[in-house]
Design a protein around this motif. Structure first.
Motif, PDB file in Angstrom:
ATOM      1  N   THR A  71       6.503 -20.423  48.210  1.00 62.03           N
ATOM      2  CA  THR A  71       6.019 -20.043  49.530  1.00 62.03           C
ATOM      3  C   THR A  71       7.184 -19.721  50.456  1.00 62.03           C
ATOM      4  OG1 THR A  71       4.094 -21.490  49.268  1.00 62.03           O
ATOM      5  CG2 THR A  71       4.599 -20.752  51.496  1.00 62.03           C
ATOM      6  N   TYR A  72       7.020 -18.636  51.198  1.00 57.58           N
ATOM      7  CA  TYR A  72       7.979 -18.236  52.224  1.00 57.58           C
ATOM      8  C   TYR A  72       7.284 -18.355  53.574  1.00 57.58           C
ATOM      9  CZ  TYR A  72      10.138 -15.960  48.163  1.00 57.58           C
ATOM     10  OH  TYR A  72      10.682 -15.696  46.931  1.00 57.58           O
ATOM     11  N   VAL A  73       7.937 -19.034  54.521  1.00 61.10           N
ATOM     12  CA  VAL A  73       7.366 -19.226  55.852  1.00 61.10           C
ATOM     13  C   VAL A  73       8.376 -18.763  56.893  1.00 61.10           C
ATOM     14  CG1 VAL A  73       6.345 -20.877  57.474  1.00 61.10           C
ATOM     15  CG2 VAL A  73       6.138 -21.268  55.003  1.00 61.10           C
ATOM     16  N   TYR A  74       7.918 -17.914  57.824  1.00 60.82           N
ATOM     17  CA  TYR A  74       8.808 -17.405  58.867  1.00 60.82           C
ATOM     18  C   TYR A  74       8.191 -17.626  60.240  1.00 60.82           C
ATOM     19  CZ  TYR A  74      11.110 -15.349  54.900  1.00 60.82           C
ATOM     20  OH  TYR A  74      11.756 -15.188  53.696  1.00 60.82           O
ATOM     21  N   PHE A  75       8.940 -18.290  61.101  1.00 57.20           N
ATOM     22  CA  PHE A  75       8.520 -18.487  62.484  1.00 57.20           C
ATOM     23  C   PHE A  75       8.986 -17.293  63.319  1.00 57.20           C
ATOM     24  CE2 PHE A  75       8.137 -22.763  60.866  1.00 57.20           C
ATOM     25  CZ  PHE A  75       7.036 -23.273  61.551  1.00 57.20           C
ATOM     26  N   ASP A  76       8.010 -16.652  63.961  1.00 54.26           N
ATOM     27  CA  ASP A  76       8.282 -15.471  64.780  1.00 54.26           C
ATOM     28  C   ASP A  76       8.047 -15.765  66.264  1.00 54.26           C
ATOM     29  OD1 ASP A  76       8.962 -12.786  65.193  1.00 54.26           O
ATOM     30  OD2 ASP A  76       6.894 -12.100  65.000  1.00 54.26           O
ATOM     31  N   ASN A  77       7.942 -17.036  66.626  1.00 53.40           N
ATOM     32  CA  ASN A  77       7.801 -17.431  68.025  1.00 53.40           C
ATOM     33  C   ASN A  77       9.197 -17.578  68.637  1.00 53.40           C
ATOM     34  OD1 ASN A  77       8.243 -19.611  66.304  1.00 53.40           O
ATOM     35  ND2 ASN A  77       7.126 -21.072  67.570  1.00 53.40           N
TER      36      ASN A  77
ATOM     37  N   GLN B  74      -0.072 -29.277  64.546  1.00 55.52           N
ATOM     38  CA  GLN B  74      -0.171 -27.935  63.952  1.00 55.52           C
ATOM     39  C   GLN B  74       0.758 -27.797  62.753  1.00 55.52           C
ATOM     40  OE1 GLN B  74       0.726 -25.962  67.670  1.00 55.52           O
ATOM     41  NE2 GLN B  74      -1.355 -25.130  67.813  1.00 55.52           N
ATOM     42  N   LEU B  75       1.964 -28.315  62.866  1.00 55.17           N
ATOM     43  CA  LEU B  75       2.900 -28.234  61.744  1.00 55.17           C
ATOM     44  C   LEU B  75       2.400 -29.038  60.552  1.00 55.17           C
ATOM     45  CD1 LEU B  75       6.288 -28.514  63.667  1.00 55.17           C
ATOM     46  CD2 LEU B  75       5.300 -26.457  62.649  1.00 55.17           C
ATOM     47  N   ASP B  76       1.814 -30.193  60.809  1.00 55.06           N
ATOM     48  CA  ASP B  76       1.251 -30.995  59.717  1.00 55.06           C
ATOM     49  C   ASP B  76       0.134 -30.226  59.002  1.00 55.06           C
ATOM     50  OD1 ASP B  76       2.934 -33.123  60.170  1.00 55.06           O
ATOM     51  OD2 ASP B  76       1.486 -34.275  61.359  1.00 55.06           O
ATOM     52  N   GLU B  77      -0.673 -29.483  59.757  1.00 53.89           N
ATOM     53  CA  GLU B  77      -1.759 -28.719  59.149  1.00 53.89           C
ATOM     54  C   GLU B  77      -1.206 -27.583  58.286  1.00 53.89           C
ATOM     55  OE1 GLU B  77      -5.559 -27.319  58.119  1.00 53.89           O
ATOM     56  OE2 GLU B  77      -4.779 -29.257  58.799  1.00 53.89           O
ATOM     57  N   TRP B  78      -0.166 -26.912  58.741  1.00 52.69           N
ATOM     58  CA  TRP B  78       0.437 -25.865  57.910  1.00 52.69           C
ATOM     59  C   TRP B  78       1.097 -26.472  56.673  1.00 52.69           C
ATOM     60  CZ3 TRP B  78      -0.835 -21.095  57.794  1.00 52.69           C
ATOM     61  CH2 TRP B  78      -1.360 -20.481  58.936  1.00 52.69           C
ATOM     62  N   ALA B  79       1.702 -27.625  56.818  1.00 58.05           N
ATOM     63  CA  ALA B  79       2.295 -28.296  55.658  1.00 58.05           C
ATOM     64  C   ALA B  79       1.227 -28.627  54.623  1.00 58.05           C
ATOM     65  CB  ALA B  79       3.029 -29.559  56.102  1.00 58.05           C
ATOM     66  N   ARG B  80       0.059 -29.068  55.091  1.00 57.61           N
ATOM     67  CA  ARG B  80      -1.037 -29.378  54.161  1.00 57.61           C
ATOM     68  C   ARG B  80      -1.476 -28.133  53.409  1.00 57.61           C
ATOM     69  NH1 ARG B  80      -5.997 -28.465  53.626  1.00 57.61           N
ATOM     70  NH2 ARG B  80      -6.168 -27.394  55.632  1.00 57.61           N
TER      71      ARG B  80
ATOM     72  N   THR C  34      -3.019 -14.294  47.300  1.00 58.63           N
ATOM     73  CA  THR C  34      -3.378 -13.239  46.352  1.00 58.63           C
ATOM     74  C   THR C  34      -2.315 -12.974  45.297  1.00 58.63           C
ATOM     75  OG1 THR C  34      -2.471 -11.560  47.845  1.00 58.63           O
ATOM     76  CG2 THR C  34      -4.822 -12.082  48.076  1.00 58.63           C
ATOM     77  N   ALA C  35      -1.253 -13.759  45.267  1.00 56.20           N
ATOM     78  CA  ALA C  35      -0.149 -13.505  44.326  1.00 56.20           C
ATOM     79  C   ALA C  35       0.369 -14.834  43.795  1.00 56.20           C
ATOM     80  CB  ALA C  35       0.962 -12.723  45.028  1.00 56.20           C
ATOM     81  N   ASP C  36       1.389 -14.754  42.959  1.00 59.81           N
ATOM     82  CA  ASP C  36       1.975 -15.988  42.430  1.00 59.81           C
ATOM     83  C   ASP C  36       2.929 -16.629  43.442  1.00 59.81           C
ATOM     84  OD1 ASP C  36       4.122 -14.266  42.322  1.00 59.81           O
ATOM     85  OD2 ASP C  36       4.392 -14.380  40.145  1.00 59.81           O
ATOM     86  N   PHE C  37       2.952 -16.089  44.659  1.00 64.99           N
ATOM     87  CA  PHE C  37       3.682 -16.701  45.762  1.00 64.99           C
ATOM     88  C   PHE C  37       2.874 -16.473  47.039  1.00 64.99           C
ATOM     89  CE2 PHE C  37       4.892 -12.311  46.005  1.00 64.99           C
ATOM     90  CZ  PHE C  37       5.207 -12.045  47.320  1.00 64.99           C
ATOM     91  N   ALA C  38       3.167 -17.262  48.062  1.00 60.40           N
ATOM     92  CA  ALA C  38       2.496 -17.128  49.356  1.00 60.40           C
ATOM     93  C   ALA C  38       3.514 -16.748  50.418  1.00 60.40           C
ATOM     94  CB  ALA C  38       1.795 -18.432  49.727  1.00 60.40           C
ATOM     95  N   TYR C  39       3.026 -16.093  51.458  1.00 57.50           N
ATOM     96  CA  TYR C  39       3.903 -15.619  52.537  1.00 57.50           C
ATOM     97  C   TYR C  39       3.186 -15.892  53.855  1.00 57.50           C
ATOM     98  CZ  TYR C  39       7.536 -12.481  54.485  1.00 57.50           C
ATOM     99  OH  TYR C  39       8.623 -11.942  55.151  1.00 57.50           O
ATOM    100  N   VAL C  40       3.869 -16.608  54.764  1.00 55.72           N
ATOM    101  CA  VAL C  40       3.278 -17.020  56.038  1.00 55.72           C
ATOM    102  C   VAL C  40       4.163 -16.544  57.183  1.00 55.72           C
ATOM    103  CG1 VAL C  40       2.506 -18.989  57.421  1.00 55.72           C
ATOM    104  CG2 VAL C  40       2.334 -19.080  54.918  1.00 55.72           C
ATOM    105  N   ARG C  41       3.513 -16.001  58.234  1.00 59.28           N
ATOM    106  CA  ARG C  41       4.238 -15.652  59.458  1.00 59.28           C
ATOM    107  C   ARG C  41       3.542 -16.342  60.622  1.00 59.28           C
ATOM    108  NH1 ARG C  41       5.483  -9.837  60.793  1.00 59.28           N
ATOM    109  NH2 ARG C  41       7.616 -10.545  61.189  1.00 59.28           N
ATOM    110  N   LEU C  42       4.294 -17.158  61.347  1.00 58.75           N
ATOM    111  CA  LEU C  42       3.756 -17.938  62.460  1.00 58.75           C
ATOM    112  C   LEU C  42       4.307 -17.356  63.761  1.00 58.75           C
ATOM    113  CD1 LEU C  42       4.098 -21.457  60.805  1.00 58.75           C
ATOM    114  CD2 LEU C  42       2.099 -19.957  60.877  1.00 58.75           C
ATOM    115  N   HIS C  43       3.465 -16.568  64.420  1.00 57.58           N
ATOM    116  CA  HIS C  43       3.888 -15.777  65.578  1.00 57.58           C
ATOM    117  C   HIS C  43       3.730 -16.513  66.910  1.00 57.58           C
ATOM    118  CE1 HIS C  43       4.106 -12.148  63.063  1.00 57.58           C
ATOM    119  NE2 HIS C  43       2.934 -12.494  62.554  1.00 57.58           N
TER     120      HIS C  43
END
Length: 239
Positions: A208-214, A193-199, A170-179
């Motif tokens: 894009t900002y990606v944060y692993f919360d696991n 799963q990582l390949d799918e997120w990369a795609r 919804t913005a000029d950047f993306a934000y992902v949290r992988l819990h």
């Protein structure tokens, strides 16, 4: 610009794995040598003094970025209503300088979508990048996406087994949290799963900002490094 990192860094569970042999006072700098960004979580639980932000910034490379989790006083206690003073107090405490990245506003799972409340809240936000993570199914609506687009606020694409995964940019950047896809805060992401997120990240074609919360069993830093490799991104700044 793609930044991949972890949600937080103070995890005793990492002591015998990722932090093996590293004194606790060096945990942040050690992690920052392996990832390009980190979410600051302590800001959610209590107001941090500016000196804390300055200290954390000094322990990271020159072009490192932090995301900052917004205060739960605003999101969970006041539930986005009547937050003018609390918002000013929170944002005025931030002292990261050029290392300031997006502010993350994580909503409680009991908070339903209310267009008027959300519109008023977004209108109060200071300049800069902001991301919103709803955890109620009622946010899966075009009205919600339209409000975010009007303010250039990113919807957080979350992956978790216990709250909705709503995929929208919804913005000029993306934000992902992988819990953690199977177990919240625990399960590691496999290569498929990582390949799918990369795609997906490639398809979005924007910052894009990606944060692993696991984080509970130490998968987050390993997954962050693996996703960076999938995307041909440098693991971290070395400056």
């Amino acid at each position: 610009m793609i930044r991949i990192g972890t949600s937080g860094w103070r995890y005793p569970e990492w002591r015998d794995g990722f932090y093996r042999g590293v004194p606790q006072r060096l945990w942040l700098s050690h992690l920052a040598a392996h990832v390009a960004t980190i979410e600051i979580n302590g800001s959610f639980y209590r107001l941090q003094p500016p000196s804390n932000y300055q200290k954390w910034a000094a322990q990271t490379p020159d072009d490192f970025l932090f995301a900052v989790k917004g205060s739960r006083l605003i999101t969970h206690h006041k539930r986005l209503r009547h937050v003018e003073d609390a918002l000013k107090t929170f944002t005025s405490s931030l002292a990261l300088g050029t290392k300031q990245g997006p502010i993350l506003w994580q909503l409680p799972s009991t908070l339903r979508f209310d267009e008027a409340v959300l519109r008023d809240f977004l209108a109060m936000l200071p300049p800069g990048r902001h991301a919103l993570e709803p955890r109620h199914e009622s946010f899966r609506t075009d009205a919600y996406f339209d409000v975010l687009r009007a303010h250039n606020v990113a919807h957080v694409v979350s992956d978790a087994p216990t709250f909705p995964c709503i995929e929208a940019v919804t913005a000029d950047f993306a934000y992902v949290r992988l819990h953690g896809h199977d177990e919240l805060y625990i399960s590691s992401y496999d290569d498929e799963q990582l390949d799918e997120w990369a795609r997906k990240i490639r398809d979005w074609d924007r910052d894009t900002y990606v944060y692993f919360d696991n984080t509970m069993e130490g998968a987050a830093p390993r997954n962050a490094e693996a996703l960076a490799q999938c995307l041909d991104q440098p693991l971290a700044s070395r400056t």
